[in-house]
Enzyme design. Structure first.
Site, PDB file in Angstrom:
ATOM      1  N   CYS A   3       0.840  -1.194   0.000  1.00 27.05           N
ATOM      2  CA  CYS A   3       0.000   0.000   0.000  1.00 27.05           C
ATOM      3  C   CYS A   3       0.876   1.245   0.000  1.00 27.05           C
ATOM      4  O   CYS A   3       1.858   1.336   0.744  1.00 27.05           O
ATOM      5  CB  CYS A   3      -0.929  -0.019   1.212  1.00 27.05           C
ATOM      6  N   ASP A  40      -0.071  -6.099  -0.497  1.00 28.61           N
ATOM      7  CA  ASP A  40      -1.163  -6.354  -1.431  1.00 28.61           C
ATOM      8  C   ASP A  40      -0.743  -7.526  -2.305  1.00 28.61           C
ATOM      9  O   ASP A  40       0.299  -7.477  -2.963  1.00 28.61           O
ATOM     10  CB  ASP A  40      -1.432  -5.131  -2.314  1.00 28.61           C
TER      11      ASP A  40
END
Length: 277
Positions: A183, A190
């Protein structure tokens, strides 16, 4: 005034509103990151960001909770992305909101999300009685992850990408499930899978896999990573046709699946949920 990522609700304590609050949506301009890639004027791609919302609930007019799964399609040429935590907070603001039916919810979602994105956003609701129709599937293509490679770099390096410009062009689809980025604001991981379809000089598969693994410690939003991948491959490998599609795992009941392409004959990708989603 343009919002910046560090002004978003990400990484901050947030109170969960349970009454309808469209002002919670936090748009962020796409152009800042596109400037970093040297993208101005006419974009070299078109596409969509496909969001799936699995934690969507509201009350009917008698106060009984209703549930649905939403598919939200945001055009890639919209001026803004919608920051994902603000999206989650906004969806939760329907939890104690009474609405006349699913159509009323869909209309509000389309209205508010279109206003935030700066372009027309399309919403499809799957109601509880149709949950059994939702399907799963994996991305088709030659699996890059089979390659036994040595990796010592975990930041994107477009210069590692190679293509064979001396042979006849090929058409192929390549897939990896080893995409990981972080992120932009919080640094949280992620996880994703990526499918690359192209026609042109044959891309060296080992170099492509090393390049994709290079996102492992890179901080950007999902949409920005996919546009970086597309732009780097287009410039370094010079395919005539190129499509990049990523399926990211969900966080907070939302998954984001950006698709960027420069040709229309292949059509929009399916929205089949991958096993890790």
């Amino acid at each position: 005034m343009t919002n910046s990522a560090d002004q978003s609700p990400l990484g901050k304590n947030s109170a969960y509103r349970t009454d309808y609050a469209p002002e919670l949506l936090f748009p962020i301009s796409r152009q800042g990151k596109r400037d970093e890639l040297g993208l101005s004027g006419t974009l070299p791609f078109f596409g969509v960001d496909i969001w799936n919302a699995y934690e969507l609930s509201w009350l009917n007019m008698r106060g009984k909770p209703q549930i649905a799964v939403a598919r939200i399609t945001v055009p890639a040429d919209s001026p803004n992305i919608i920051e994902s935590k603000s999206f989650k907070l906004y969806l939760n603001s329907f939890n104690q909101t009474r609405l006349g039916g699913p159509e009323a919810l869909r209309d509000l979602l389309q209205q508010d999300l279109s206003a935030a994105a700066g372009a027309s956003v399309h919403v499809v609701l799957t109601l509880q009685e149709d949950f059994g129709k939702l399907q799963m599937g994996e991305l088709d293509g030659v699996l890059l992850d089979r390659l036994d490679i040595e990796v010592d770099n975990y930041a994107p390096q477009p210069e590692v990408l190679k293509a064979n410009f001396d042979e006849l062009p090929v058409e192929e689809t390549l897939v990896s499930h080893l995409l990981k980025s972080n992120c932009l604001v919080t640094g949280q991981p992620d996880w994703g899978s990526v499918q690359i379809t192209y026609a042109g000089p044959q891309i060296d598969q080992e170099s492509l896999l090393k390049y994709l693994i290079g996102f492992r410690e890179h901080n950007e939003f999902h949409e920005q990573c996919v546009e970086r991948i597309f732009t780097d491959i287009l410039r370094q490998c010079r395919p005539q046709h190129l499509s990049v599609y990523a399926r990211y795992t969900r966080r907070g009941g939302l998954d984001i699946n950006p698709w960027r392409t420069n040709y229309s004959s292949g059509g929009r990708p399916s929205n089949l949920r991958n096993a890790r989603q």
